[in-house]
Design a protein around this motif. Sequence first.
Motif, short mmCIF file in Angstrom:
data_model
loop_
_atom_site.label_atom_id
_atom_site.label_comp_id
_atom_site.label_asym_id
_atom_site.label_seq_id
_atom_site.Cartn_x
_atom_site.Cartn_y
_atom_site.Cartn_z
N ALA A 105 -4.99 2.97 -0.43
CA ALA A 105 -5.68 3.42 0.60
C ALA A 105 -5.57 2.42 1.78
CB ALA A 105 -7.20 3.61 0.21
N GLU A 120 -7.25 1.77 4.61
CA GLU A 120 -8.62 1.29 4.86
C GLU A 120 -9.00 0.13 4.09
OE1 GLU A 120 -7.98 5.52 6.40
OE2 GLU A 120 -7.89 4.53 4.40
N GLU A 121 -8.74 0.49 2.78
CA GLU A 121 -9.12 -0.56 1.79
C GLU A 121 -8.71 -1.71 1.92
OE1 GLU A 121 -9.80 -1.67 -3.10
OE2 GLU A 121 -9.11 0.79 -2.05
N ARG A 162 -1.72 -7.91 -4.89
CA ARG A 162 -2.59 -6.86 -4.31
C ARG A 162 -2.15 -5.66 -4.01
NH1 ARG A 162 -5.64 -8.54 0.05
NH2 ARG A 162 -4.31 -10.02 0.77
N CYS A 191 0.88 -1.09 -0.05
CA CYS A 191 0.07 -0.09 -0.05
C CYS A 191 0.86 1.14 0.13
CB CYS A 191 -0.96 -0.03 1.21
SG CYS A 191 -1.91 1.40 1.31
N TYR A 242 -2.65 -1.38 -3.22
CA TYR A 242 -3.63 -0.31 -2.78
C TYR A 242 -2.83 0.91 -2.56
CZ TYR A 242 -5.94 -4.48 -1.37
OH TYR A 242 -6.80 -6.12 -1.39
N ALA A 267 -9.46 -3.66 5.20
CA ALA A 267 -10.90 -4.27 4.93
C ALA A 267 -10.77 -5.63 4.40
CB ALA A 267 -11.80 -3.41 4.51
N ASP A 268 -9.89 -5.79 3.22
CA ASP A 268 -9.81 -7.06 2.10
C ASP A 268 -8.98 -8.02 3.19
OD1 ASP A 268 -11.26 -5.46 0.53
OD2 ASP A 268 -9.32 -5.39 -0.99
#
Length: 362
Positions: free
Chosen positions: A55, A57-58, A51, A33, A53, A61-62
């Motif tokens: 953000a 928070e995203e 993966r 991230c 990111y 959450a994932d």
Amino acid sequence: MRIALVGCGAVTQAVYVPLLSRRRDLFEVSAVCDLSRTLADAVGDRLGAARRYTALEEMLADGGFDAVVMLASGSHGEAVRQAMTAGYAVLCEKPLALTRAEVAALPEGRLMVGYMKQYDPAVRRAEKLLAELGGPEAIRSVEVVVLHPSGESQLAFANLTQARDVDPGLLASLRAAERELVSRALGEPAPEPVRNLYGVSLGSICHDLSLLRRFTGSPTEISYVDTWGPAPGSIEISGPLPVRGRFGIRWHYLEDYPAYRETVAVHHDHGSLELVFPAPYLMNAPTTLTVVSGGEGGESRTHWRDVTEAFEVQLAAFHAFVNDGEPPFTDAGGALEDIVTAQRIAARYAVQQGLPVGGEAA
């Protein structure tokens, strides 16, 4: 252990990417991230993390990982709070936060704060020798000198990927938020010299504060602070050690100095232990421990080096912390001690110079 990396800048690219690439026996990087998609993709490609990111928070959450390694710049307090609230173990690069309040807001959980010099084999050997000599009660003084060239010169070899795709408005808002945190620490009226001193104390000198914690315990009093030269300039800090003796730190920012150099000398009743650290971004460059003692009417000097990388030992310690419950050298309490010491440094300087100081440091 599956981990997620937060922050894909200089330290991540120069240090953590090569180490995690060769320690796949311990770690699988599942997600990365960064505010910059360019950096997230560059680090994700090198570590095989599918993966990516922009953000936090995203990403939290994932899920899909066991722990978070927090490597972004600035204060990490809120990001660590979010990761711990989500139930993840966290390894957080120093500084943990810029204020005491951020540390107080952290939930119960598994947190390790990264001060890699504490895991340096030469430091561990010096600790063992000091304990054999009588521990903190045997220390007369601890003297630190840091010669700090520009970050650009230290990282010129690393061929870093640069981020040019982050919204300038977002960067401005983040800088404003950081300034507000420093205002909470030092008071809104605190002028730039006090703020700059606080930034250096938490950004660089904190490594030496972390060694004082290991050798003697954190200082409970700062007697004298001075700065000179163009910011960040040169800084001198001194005071009593908590058990016996005194400490002195002299930190110099030298834009064109040829190579980073840090010397930590522990003078005790029977001789000295001197540590000379190389540039922190050079993997497996050894720290030199020189043991000075007397014998048969003369001086004896023994030099000791180990090319084991301190950052790598720290990563292995995080793995043992999460999986086996081995306590880290610095937790939230130790990081808080360094924040308090940095605030005492800023407050002492402000008082000596007749400058305003408030907030937590008051």
